[in-house]
Design a protein around this motif. Structure first.
Motif, PDB file in Angstrom:
ATOM      1  N   ALA A   1       0.726  -1.218   0.024  1.00 28.80           N
ATOM      2  CA  ALA A   1      -0.081  -0.201   0.170  1.00 28.80           C
ATOM      3  C   ALA A   1       0.790   1.331   0.179  1.00 28.80           C
ATOM      4  O   ALA A   1       1.929   1.040   0.214  1.00 28.80           O
ATOM      5  N   ASP A   2       0.315   2.406  -0.174  1.00 29.91           N
ATOM      6  CA  ASP A   2       0.893   3.574  -0.096  1.00 29.91           C
ATOM      7  C   ASP A   2       1.957   3.646  -1.299  1.00 29.91           C
ATOM      8  O   ASP A   2       2.988   4.255  -0.739  1.00 29.91           O
ATOM      9  N   THR A   3       2.083   3.073  -2.362  1.00 24.61           N
ATOM     10  CA  THR A   3       3.304   2.934  -3.163  1.00 24.61           C
ATOM     11  C   THR A   3       3.476   4.224  -3.827  1.00 24.61           C
ATOM     12  O   THR A   3       4.831   4.543  -4.015  1.00 24.61           O
TER      13      THR A   3
ATOM     14  N   PHE B   1       7.799  -7.420  -5.164  1.00 22.57           N
ATOM     15  CA  PHE B   1       6.893  -6.601  -5.143  1.00 22.57           C
ATOM     16  C   PHE B   1       7.595  -5.308  -5.947  1.00 22.57           C
ATOM     17  O   PHE B   1       8.622  -4.780  -5.782  1.00 22.57           O
ATOM     18  N   HIS B   2       6.730  -4.716  -6.835  1.00 16.80           N
ATOM     19  CA  HIS B   2       7.243  -3.370  -7.631  1.00 16.80           C
ATOM     20  C   HIS B   2       6.164  -2.738  -8.435  1.00 16.80           C
ATOM     21  O   HIS B   2       5.052  -3.227  -8.088  1.00 16.80           O
ATOM     22  N   GLU B   3       6.656  -1.588  -9.287  1.00 12.23           N
ATOM     23  CA  GLU B   3       5.494  -0.914  -9.671  1.00 12.23           C
ATOM     24  C   GLU B   3       4.369  -1.708 -10.778  1.00 12.23           C
ATOM     25  O   GLU B   3       3.178  -1.266 -10.628  1.00 12.23           O
ATOM     26  N   MET B   4       4.931  -2.427 -11.243  1.00 14.16           N
ATOM     27  CA  MET B   4       4.022  -3.581 -12.314  1.00 14.16           C
ATOM     28  C   MET B   4       3.565  -4.510 -11.597  1.00 14.16           C
ATOM     29  O   MET B   4       2.643  -5.017 -12.189  1.00 14.16           O
ATOM     30  N   LYS B   5       4.043  -4.980 -10.358  1.00  8.97           N
ATOM     31  CA  LYS B   5       3.417  -6.037  -9.631  1.00  8.97           C
ATOM     32  C   LYS B   5       3.076  -5.687  -8.016  1.00  8.97           C
ATOM     33  O   LYS B   5       4.079  -5.849  -7.408  1.00  8.97           O
TER      34      LYS B   5
ATOM     35  N   SER C   1      10.163   5.422  -3.366  1.00  8.76           N
ATOM     36  CA  SER C   1      11.001   6.078  -4.392  1.00  8.76           C
ATOM     37  C   SER C   1      10.658   5.360  -5.737  1.00  8.76           C
ATOM     38  O   SER C   1      10.457   4.416  -6.051  1.00  8.76           O
ATOM     39  N   ASN C   2      11.272   6.265  -7.020  1.00  5.45           N
ATOM     40  CA  ASN C   2      11.051   5.577  -8.104  1.00  5.45           C
ATOM     41  C   ASN C   2      11.839   4.368  -8.323  1.00  5.45           C
ATOM     42  O   ASN C   2      13.115   4.186  -7.909  1.00  5.45           O
ATOM     43  N   GLY C   3      11.164   3.535  -9.052  1.00  2.00           N
ATOM     44  CA  GLY C   3      11.935   2.054  -9.285  1.00  2.00           C
ATOM     45  C   GLY C   3      12.070   1.236  -7.889  1.00  2.00           C
ATOM     46  O   GLY C   3      12.935   0.173  -7.919  1.00  2.00           O
ATOM     47  N   TRP C   4      11.250   1.535  -6.967  1.00  2.00           N
ATOM     48  CA  TRP C   4      11.286   0.738  -5.848  1.00  2.00           C
ATOM     49  C   TRP C   4      11.166  -0.778  -6.280  1.00  2.00           C
ATOM     50  O   TRP C   4      10.316  -1.143  -7.182  1.00  2.00           O
TER      51      TRP C   4
END
Length: 323
Positions: free
Chosen positions: A89-91, A129-133, A95-98
């Motif tokens: 949550a709260d992604t 876990f990342h921006e696309m998943k 930071s970018n590329g987390w």
């Protein structure tokens, strides 16, 4: 593979598991991070809601929520099952590329047996876990048939409890390297003890020498120590500056102690090994050589009233730590 009655490993039920199996087992300990209780589960199923998202909880320095499909995730092979997912949550605050690597477990409480059905990826798989998943979980957490089976204890008075444990894998960059080095550089030390017949102290220490990034000394008791006093010369290798060691640090050394025969080169030597530590800095021999042999002029150990002792480090452990 042989499995106990308490654990099963199933093949993945969808491509979301990347061919990683699913492990189901039972345990008594409750989930460490979150419990989610649903009352009137059958009513929830008939409300027409596809999925329900819980409030946010914290674990491993991140915020998470559970996403429950009470009738199963019909878009991903969940028909006839309860589907449950862990979502970060709260992604937007990351930071970018987390990326967050996680080993997690999901749970269903068995009230009848007072334990928890534990569902996790088999073989300790870690999920990224990342921006696309942003969510991982199980389309087939538990079948609705099993959930509603009155002989089981998962749904009691139309109430059930789910749970989650989330362990974030952080990469600290710390490491430790242990090497056992044979014939280390500058691994020999020679010590001359002059005016031997005039020595009036019970023990003597050599100057310090360094091998394997550790400081050492030789310690000699010219007339022996303890029960060997008056019978033999006692000779030891001593590790010094142990107060600088981390707790429980040990240093291994295989070494050879030697008294030189200054006439015939038939040296008297003995080999031993020891794990040195702060509480055990000394290792050697109470009776390294009998005094009668030491003072036998024919053996050549004492020449011009000088005793020559040597130590040769054959193997030493070297620890390197990076922080």
């Amino acid at each position: 593979m042989v499995l106990s009655d308490m654990e099963t490993i199933c093949k993945p039920t969808s491509s979301a598991h990347n061919e990683v199996g699913i492990s189901r087992s039972e345990r008594d300990l409750p989930p460490a991070h979150y419990l989610f209780k649903i009352q009137s589960y059958s009513v929830l199923m008939n409300t027409g809601v596809e999925k329900y998202e819980t409030n946010v909880f914290q674990a491993g320095g991140y915020k998470w929520r559970l996403i429950l499909y009470p009738n199963g995730n019909l878009h991903s092979n969940g028909s006839g099952y309860v589907s449950l997912y862990l979502a970060i949550a709260d992604t937007d605050k990351l930071s970018n590329g987390w990326e967050v690597d996680v080993h997690f477990k999901l749970f269903v409480f068995d009230k009848k047996n007072n334990n928890y059905l534990t569902i996790q990826d088999a073989n300790g798989a870690v999920r990224k876990f990342h921006e696309m998943k942003t969510e991982w979980g199980f389309e087939q957490l538990i079948s609705l048939e099993t959930l509603f089976d009155s002989s089981k204890g998962y749904l009691v008075e139309d109430s059930c409890v789910f749970g989650a444990e989330v362990f974030v894998i952080t990469h600290s960059g710390k490491w430790e390297s242990l090497s056992l080095v044979k014939d280390p550089p500058q691994g020999s030390f020679t010590w001359k003890l002059e005016n031997f017949s005039k020595l009036d102290q019970s023990q003597y220490l050599s100057k310090s020498f360094t091998v394997g990034e550790r400081d050492w000394k030789l310690k000699v008791f010219p007339r022996g120590i303890e029960q060997e006093r008056g019978k033999g010369l006692s000779l030891y290798l001593e590790l010094t500056n142990c107060e600088r060691f981390p707790p429980n640090r040990r240093v291994y050394a295989k070494f050879k102690l030697r008294i030189l025969d200054q006439i015939h080169n038939k040296h008297h030597e003995r080999t031993d090994s020891h794990w040195f530590c702060a509480s055990g800095t000394l290792w050697g021999y109470r009776k390294f050589v009998p005094l009668v042999d030491l003072h036998d002029a024919a053996k050549g150990y004492l020449k011009d009233d000088t005793l020559i002792m040597e130590v040769q480090i054959l193997i030493i452990s070297i620890v390197k730590i990076s922080s």
